[in-house]
Design an enzyme around this catalytic site. Sequence first.
Site, mmCIF file in Angstrom:
data_model
loop_
_atom_site.group_PDB
_atom_site.id
_atom_site.type_symbol
_atom_site.label_atom_id
_atom_site.label_comp_id
_atom_site.label_asym_id
_atom_site.label_seq_id
_atom_site.Cartn_x
_atom_site.Cartn_y
_atom_site.Cartn_z
ATOM 1 N N GLY A 59 31.488 50.171 31.792
ATOM 2 C CA GLY A 59 32.493 49.394 31.053
ATOM 3 C C GLY A 59 31.862 48.176 30.385
ATOM 4 O O GLY A 59 30.640 47.979 30.428
ATOM 5 N N PHE A 60 32.725 47.364 29.801
ATOM 6 C CA PHE A 60 32.258 46.160 29.089
ATOM 7 C C PHE A 60 31.478 45.239 30.034
ATOM 8 O O PHE A 60 30.264 45.040 29.874
ATOM 9 C CB PHE A 60 33.484 45.468 28.482
ATOM 10 C CG PHE A 60 33.286 44.054 28.028
ATOM 11 C CD1 PHE A 60 32.196 43.690 27.252
ATOM 12 C CD2 PHE A 60 34.223 43.069 28.365
ATOM 13 C CE1 PHE A 60 32.017 42.375 26.826
ATOM 14 C CE2 PHE A 60 34.063 41.754 27.941
ATOM 15 C CZ PHE A 60 32.956 41.410 27.185
ATOM 16 N N GLY B 77 35.485 53.213 30.407
ATOM 17 C CA GLY B 77 34.061 52.962 30.160
ATOM 18 C C GLY B 77 33.494 54.030 29.243
ATOM 19 O O GLY B 77 34.159 55.024 28.941
ATOM 20 N N LYS C 5 30.603 48.276 53.960
ATOM 21 C CA LYS C 5 30.593 48.118 55.423
ATOM 22 C C LYS C 5 29.572 49.080 56.046
ATOM 23 O O LYS C 5 28.746 48.678 56.862
ATOM 24 C CB LYS C 5 31.995 48.389 55.957
ATOM 25 C CG LYS C 5 32.118 48.433 57.456
ATOM 26 C CD LYS C 5 33.596 48.500 57.849
ATOM 27 C CE LYS C 5 33.764 48.932 59.277
ATOM 28 N NZ LYS C 5 34.060 50.370 59.411
ATOM 29 N N ALA D 273 35.488 42.117 41.485
ATOM 30 C CA ALA D 273 35.873 41.549 40.187
ATOM 31 C C ALA D 273 37.388 41.399 40.181
ATOM 32 O O ALA D 273 38.120 42.359 39.992
ATOM 33 C CB ALA D 273 35.424 42.466 39.059
ATOM 34 N N TYR E 8 48.594 45.799 37.189
ATOM 35 C CA TYR E 8 47.238 45.227 37.224
ATOM 36 C C TYR E 8 47.206 44.012 38.156
ATOM 37 O O TYR E 8 46.366 43.917 39.054
ATOM 38 C CB TYR E 8 46.841 44.821 35.811
ATOM 39 C CG TYR E 8 45.425 44.314 35.672
ATOM 40 C CD1 TYR E 8 44.330 45.136 35.942
ATOM 41 C CD2 TYR E 8 45.174 43.012 35.233
ATOM 42 C CE1 TYR E 8 43.026 44.668 35.785
ATOM 43 C CE2 TYR E 8 43.881 42.545 35.068
ATOM 44 C CZ TYR E 8 42.812 43.374 35.340
ATOM 45 O OH TYR E 8 41.525 42.906 35.182
#
Length: 317
Positions: A11-12, A37, A105, A114, A145
């Site tokens: 992706g970006f 992406g 983990k 992010a 989102y």
Amino acid sequence: MPRSLVTGGAGFLGSHICEYLLKKGHEVICMDNLSTGSIANIEHVHVEQFKFIKHDVTEYIYVDGPIDYVLHFASPASPKDYLQMPIQTLKVGALGTHKALGLAKEKKATFLLASTSEVYGDPLEHPQREDYWGNVNPVGPRGVYDEAKRFAEALTMAYHRYHGVNTKIVRIFNTYGPRMRPKDGRAIPTFIPQALRDEPLTVFGDGSQTRSFCYVDDLIEGIYRLLVSDYHEPVNLGNPHEMTIKEMAEMVIKVTGSKSPIIYKPLPVDDPQIRQPDISLAKQLLDWQPRVNLEEGLTGTIAWFKQRGTTAGAYYE
Ligand code: UDP
């Protein structure tokens, strides 16, 4: 040599992170399902320390060998994308974060989430500090989102507190630069092609809503500093230089030398009125602040869009 996995690596932001980590001497595994992406973002990377795996991280993630860092960047990130993919957005923030944390983990790796300024919703405090809890509409169109990222933050803290995973959370504010998709619907990659074609720039509402735009290189530097820090609570990263969307449109017209007019379109539902990061914490903790001013950043971004227009046939794909 540290070995890192970047989800959403095509992706970006993910692709810029992959390249930065390679420069820092990491071996990098880039994982992406290519829903938003694109291979075009990574196809120029030809070193043997770099590997691409096409995988949807909402499914179990299996990686052979040791992993030192897991950076979880997979998610649709523009309002247009997550309105078109609401369930995938919720799944990657929830199930995808769970799988990525589970991998960290298992491998005893450092994990970085992010996250986003969207956790603050349409904020009632200005600028936004990390200790502000936000004003989010869970059932509005953006809720898919915002709530996915809020859940992802909660899950990350739970893995830190309960399982002792070394986790970091970055709250990313509006960022721009090369490799944004011209059709992702966001302001800057929409305005630049419009200006380059002398077409009207589509400002939503009356353009008085504000955002604070950070150049991608500045953001990536901050993310790396956070990754290697020993801080576990969320940290804002962004450029505090706040402006209205109308001013941004005028700036794009100026820097491109365009003849485009500005036209006004309806404001999307739940579009935040104001947004500006308080970056005192990042300054103090990471000795970080943005260095690239808007005119420089826009010039670099516009150059990329122009070049893409000639090599890929259109700035519009
Ligand atoms: N925006 C606009 N015209 C466009 C695309 C976006 O005026 O063609 C506005 C949008 O309504 C918002 C601001 O620009 O107020 C920033 O939008 P973007 O999608 O870039 O980011 P976000 O809303 O997620 O901060």
